[in-house]
Design an enzyme around this catalytic site. Structure first.
Site, PDB file in Angstrom:
ATOM      1  N   ASP A   7       0.976  -1.443  -0.114  1.00 27.63           N
ATOM      2  CA  ASP A   7      -0.021   0.004   0.110  1.00 27.63           C
ATOM      3  C   ASP A   7       1.040   1.303   0.091  1.00 27.63           C
ATOM      4  O   ASP A   7       2.020   1.267   0.422  1.00 27.63           O
ATOM      5  CB  ASP A   7      -0.841   0.082   1.349  1.00 27.63           C
ATOM      6  CG  ASP A   7      -1.755   1.142   1.196  1.00 27.63           C
ATOM      7  OD1 ASP A   7      -2.567   1.228   0.311  1.00 27.63           O
ATOM      8  OD2 ASP A   7      -1.866   2.017   2.134  1.00 27.63           O
ATOM      9  N   GLU A   9       0.801   5.518   0.606  1.00 29.15           N
ATOM     10  CA  GLU A   9       0.175   6.796   1.092  1.00 29.15           C
ATOM     11  C   GLU A   9       0.876   7.949   0.130  1.00 29.15           C
ATOM     12  O   GLU A   9       2.058   7.931  -0.086  1.00 29.15           O
ATOM     13  CB  GLU A   9       0.418   7.191   2.508  1.00 29.15           C
ATOM     14  CG  GLU A   9      -0.212   6.253   3.439  1.00 29.15           C
ATOM     15  CD  GLU A   9      -1.544   6.150   3.544  1.00 29.15           C
ATOM     16  OE1 GLU A   9      -2.424   6.980   3.021  1.00 29.15           O
ATOM     17  OE2 GLU A   9      -2.516   5.063   3.817  1.00 29.15           O
ATOM     18  N   HIS A 163      -4.939   6.024   8.854  1.00 28.47           N
ATOM     19  CA  HIS A 163      -4.482   5.461   7.763  1.00 28.47           C
ATOM     20  C   HIS A 163      -2.844   5.460   7.627  1.00 28.47           C
ATOM     21  O   HIS A 163      -2.220   6.563   7.701  1.00 28.47           O
ATOM     22  CB  HIS A 163      -5.026   5.780   6.268  1.00 28.47           C
ATOM     23  CG  HIS A 163      -6.360   5.502   6.328  1.00 28.47           C
ATOM     24  ND1 HIS A 163      -6.951   4.478   5.360  1.00 28.47           N
ATOM     25  CD2 HIS A 163      -7.508   5.972   6.957  1.00 28.47           C
ATOM     26  CE1 HIS A 163      -8.353   4.458   5.517  1.00 28.47           C
ATOM     27  NE2 HIS A 163      -8.659   5.366   6.412  1.00 28.47           N
ATOM     28  N   ASP A 168      -2.114  -0.684   6.673  1.00 24.92           N
ATOM     29  CA  ASP A 168      -2.967  -1.001   5.698  1.00 24.92           C
ATOM     30  C   ASP A 168      -2.622  -2.400   4.790  1.00 24.92           C
ATOM     31  O   ASP A 168      -3.461  -3.246   4.569  1.00 24.92           O
ATOM     32  CB  ASP A 168      -3.179   0.369   4.659  1.00 24.92           C
ATOM     33  CG  ASP A 168      -4.246   1.195   5.477  1.00 24.92           C
ATOM     34  OD1 ASP A 168      -4.392   1.217   6.787  1.00 24.92           O
ATOM     35  OD2 ASP A 168      -4.415   2.343   4.574  1.00 24.92           O
TER      36      ASP A 168
END
Length: 246
Positions: A7, A9, A163, A168
């Site tokens: 994942d 960001e 998050h 995640d």
């Protein structure tokens, strides 16, 4: 089979914006290694200096401020470490097109080979096929599979900065295993007994047990037997008990 669940960001949603100053960048990458649908414990995690500002509305999502990120490496400085970790394994992501776009934009800036689309596995598409009409966000799938039973703090994800790429990726790894039936398959594999010889490969033979020479004595007392006979009498002449009972 080795797979990498990952994942990212970012600073926004436009990695290829026409104006360079508005091009969004990756600020965090989290990867979890899976081999044969089982987590190995190997992970890769970095925060990245995006070399640009971080919008306040984005900070509210992942909690990563520009001041914090300025203390960390740029993507160019960790690209080799990232590529070494993922190797040539399939890359598993939720809404994979988003993460693919950002990873390839970063690689393209460095003149590196981009990852082809057929290398990515999209858990969002898998979930939509499995649960048509239902919400298939990562949060919804985590609740569906009750990941709080495995120690994940799902409530924390609802708050500001809840998050993060690594957490995640860990959640997604568990969701992916559930979507692929990984936990059920593991139970089956562990229950299997290897055949080591022709002797152990023979079919199971059941030995017939000889009937008792005399029936077991009844454990009912006189009152219970009388009550039972009275009840049977209420069933009528066609009662099955009269044909099969004794």
């Amino acid at each position: 089979m080795r797979e990498i669940v990952f994942d990212t960001e970012t600073t926004g949603v436009f990695p290829d914006h026409a104006e360079a100053e508005f091009r969004d960048r990756i600020v965090e990458i989290g990867c979890v290694e899976i081999v044969n649908l089982e987590r190995t414990g190997r992970e890769f995690h970095v925060y990245l200096n995006p070399e640009r500002s971080v919008p306040e509305e984005v900070v509210r999502v992942h909690g990563l401020t520009r001041d914090f990120l300025l203390q960390h490496s740029k993507f160019a400085e960790v690209a080799d470490l990232f590529l070494e970790f993922v190797g040539d394994s399939p890359l598993v992501a939720h809404n994979a097109a988003f993460d693919q776009g950002f990873i390839n934009a970063e690689l393209r800036r460095l003149g590196r080979t981009e990852a082809p689309s057929d290398r990515f596995i999209d858990t969002l598409q898998i979930a939509r096929k499995k649960f048509p009409g239902a919400s298939c966000s990562l949060d919804a799938l985590a609740r569906r599979y009750q990941l709080d039973r495995y120690g994940f703090d799902l409530a924390a994800r609802k708050g500001a900065g809840g998050h993060g790429a690594l957490i995640d990726a860990r959640i997604l790894a568990e969701v992916y295993l559930q979507l692929r039936g990984g936990r059920e398959q593991r139970l089956v594999f562990e229950a299997e007994v290897p055949i080591e010889s022709a002797e152990s490969a023979r079919p199971v033979q059941f030995m017939r047990r000889e009937p008792r020479t005399a029936p077991l004595a009844s454990r009912m007392n006189t009152e219970e037997m009388a009550a039972h006979e009275a009840f049977i009498a209420t069933l009528g002449p066609n009662a099955l008990w009269l044909k099969t009972g004794s």
